[in-house]
Write a protein that holds these residues in place. Structure first.
Motif, short mmCIF file in Angstrom:
data_model
loop_
_atom_site.label_atom_id
_atom_site.label_comp_id
_atom_site.label_asym_id
_atom_site.label_seq_id
_atom_site.Cartn_x
_atom_site.Cartn_y
_atom_site.Cartn_z
N SER A 48 -0.72 -4.51 3.71
CA SER A 48 -1.07 -3.37 4.55
C SER A 48 -0.41 -3.56 5.91
CB SER A 48 -2.59 -3.22 4.69
OG SER A 48 -3.14 -4.41 5.23
N GLU A 49 -0.36 -2.51 6.68
CA GLU A 49 0.29 -2.55 7.99
C GLU A 49 -0.37 -3.60 8.88
OE1 GLU A 49 3.45 -1.54 10.02
OE2 GLU A 49 2.87 -0.34 8.28
N VAL B 163 10.60 -7.05 -2.94
CA VAL B 163 9.33 -7.24 -3.65
C VAL B 163 8.44 -8.20 -2.87
CG1 VAL B 163 8.25 -8.11 -5.76
CG2 VAL B 163 10.33 -6.71 -5.90
N GLY B 164 9.01 -9.35 -2.49
CA GLY B 164 8.24 -10.33 -1.73
C GLY B 164 7.75 -9.77 -0.41
N TYR B 165 8.56 -8.96 0.25
CA TYR B 165 8.17 -8.36 1.52
C TYR B 165 6.90 -7.51 1.34
CZ TYR B 165 8.48 -5.73 5.90
OH TYR B 165 8.21 -5.17 7.13
N ALA B 166 6.88 -6.67 0.30
CA ALA B 166 5.71 -5.82 0.06
C ALA B 166 4.47 -6.64 -0.23
CB ALA B 166 6.01 -4.85 -1.09
N TRP B 167 4.64 -7.72 -0.99
CA TRP B 167 3.49 -8.57 -1.30
C TRP B 167 2.97 -9.28 -0.05
CZ3 TRP B 167 5.84 -11.17 -6.27
CH2 TRP B 167 5.76 -10.27 -7.34
N LYS B 168 3.88 -9.71 0.80
CA LYS B 168 3.46 -10.37 2.04
C LYS B 168 2.75 -9.39 2.97
CE LYS B 168 7.37 -13.59 2.10
NZ LYS B 168 8.64 -13.92 2.80
N HIS B 169 3.19 -8.14 2.93
CA HIS B 169 2.63 -7.11 3.80
C HIS B 169 1.86 -6.10 2.95
CE1 HIS B 169 6.21 -8.73 5.84
NE2 HIS B 169 5.60 -8.47 6.97
N GLY C 24 0.80 -1.22 0.00
CA GLY C 24 0.00 0.00 0.00
C GLY C 24 0.83 1.27 0.00
N GLU C 25 2.11 1.15 0.31
CA GLU C 25 3.00 2.31 0.32
C GLU C 25 3.77 2.48 -0.99
OE1 GLU C 25 4.59 2.78 4.82
OE2 GLU C 25 5.02 0.83 3.90
N ARG C 26 3.40 1.72 -2.00
CA ARG C 26 4.15 1.75 -3.27
C ARG C 26 4.31 3.16 -3.82
NH1 ARG C 26 1.87 0.37 -9.14
NH2 ARG C 26 3.83 0.49 -10.31
N ALA C 27 3.25 3.94 -3.82
CA ALA C 27 3.32 5.29 -4.41
C ALA C 27 4.34 6.16 -3.72
CB ALA C 27 1.94 5.94 -4.37
#
Length: 353
Positions: free
Chosen positions: A201-202, A193-199, A112-115
């Protein structure tokens, strides 16, 4: 196909870096979106050669209307590293300014923090801006492939356990001899990349990620840059994209992955006990047994006791070997994939700096 450039201003006046990006627009909203990059370590070029041949295949598929999912390709992901030569040798693994590995210190964020990756970029160094652009592109996809190579090595990959065994199709398509199942605990690109997909959202953490894949592919060794190998690998990667429904086409049956899939704790990092000239007795691809002589180090040339033996700590497959023939004390010599855990202590995260 659309070709654009991301401009990254340098940290000194008059310098800027250009990052070419190739994009194919898919015709199906349901098809997986794919991101592929090569040469993040700028002196590792087998992936760049592979993508040159793959792009030709994708151009033809695009002309035939066969691109189903959006595809983004960055054949040379590190123009900053490509410009770093020291006494005539390309230094593409570490940034000479900060002394950090180009494939470390990627931001660990939620999806969710990608932007936020592209917000207020001027407060970051050129290298960090590059990393943020690369990660931002990858997080817009479901399949992210980071193409690297080892020093001397078999075809293998680092794959987070969250993607295994679904990712066996990629291992089979690229005829990999081994897969290292990683723990997702480093700040390397594929693990960020995997970290963001696993998380997403907070407070949210997924253990498995069906339909997604973030992987570091090790395309043999640094000197394995040949048209035959690049063409073969491009064909294998194209078959993978067809199999995953990214590109329309006849899906040929892939053979089952026949290599070794072992966790990082089962990788023996064989190191030199003394400094000196390396005399290897075994090669990559060899299966060895505990106690087998792997190398001798000529630590004191001409002395009766001037050679030190290096032996296999347990049974396994030699996956990589250094190409240099001089070792510092405790320098890495080989990686051996084993059935049992190594007795050597290992910190969570990447095997090497």
């Amino acid at each position: 196909m659309d070709i654009s450039e991301i401009i990254i201003a340098g940290d000194t006046p008059g310098i800027e870096w250009r990052l070419p990006v190739f994009r194919f627009k898919g015709t199906s909203a349901e098809a997986p979106r794919t991101y592929i990059q090569a040469a993040l370590h700028a002196n590792e070029l087998p992936g760049t050669a592979l993508l040159h041949f793959l792009l030709e295949k994708l151009r033809r598929a695009d002309q035939d209307g066969a691109i189903l999912g959006d595809i983004t390709i960055v054949p040379q992901a590190n123009p900053i590293g490509s410009a770093q030569s020291h006494f005539g040798e390309l230094q593409g693994r570490f940034d000479l300014g900060s002394r950090t590995n180009f494939n470390r210190d990627f931001p660990l964020i939620t999806l969710g923090e990608r932007a936020s990756l592209l917000e207020d970029l001027n407060r970051h160094s050129a290298v960090d801006r590059l990393k943020r652009h690369l990660l931002h592109m990858a997080l817009g996809a479901e399949l992210a492939l980071d193409l690297h190579c080892d020093d001397e090595g078999l075809q293998y990959a680092y794959i987070d356990e969250a993607f295994w065994p679904e990712a066996a199709d990629l291992a089979a398509a690229l005829d990999m001899k081994a897969v290292f199942l990683s723990d997702g605990e480093s700040s390397a690109f594929e693990e960020a990349v995997g970290y963001a997909w696993k998380h997403e959202s907070e407070g949210d953490r997924k253990a498995t990620l069906p339909g997604r894949l973030s992987v570091t592919v090790e395309l043999r060794g640094t000197r394995d840059v040949y048209p035959e190998l690049a063409g073969k690998d491009a064909e294998g990667l194209f078959r993978f994209l067809v199999g995953r429904g990214v590109v329309a086409g006849a899906r040929s049956e892939l053979p089952a992955f026949a290599g070794r899939a072992v966790p990082l704790d089962n990788i023996e990092m064989v190191r030199a006990p003394e400094a000196g000239a390396i005399l290897f007795h075994r090669d990559i691809g060899d299966s060895v047994e505990a106690g087998d002589l792997l190398a001798t180090i000529v630590s004191r040339p001409g002395m009766a006791d001037g050679m030190v033996e290096v032996r296999a700590p347990q049974d396994g497959l030699i996956v990589t070997r250094v190409s240099t023939r001089f070792a510092r004390r405790q320098a890495d010599l080989m990686k051996i994939a084993c059935a049992e855990s190594s007795r050597a202590a290992r910190k969570p995260g990447a095997l090497e700096a």
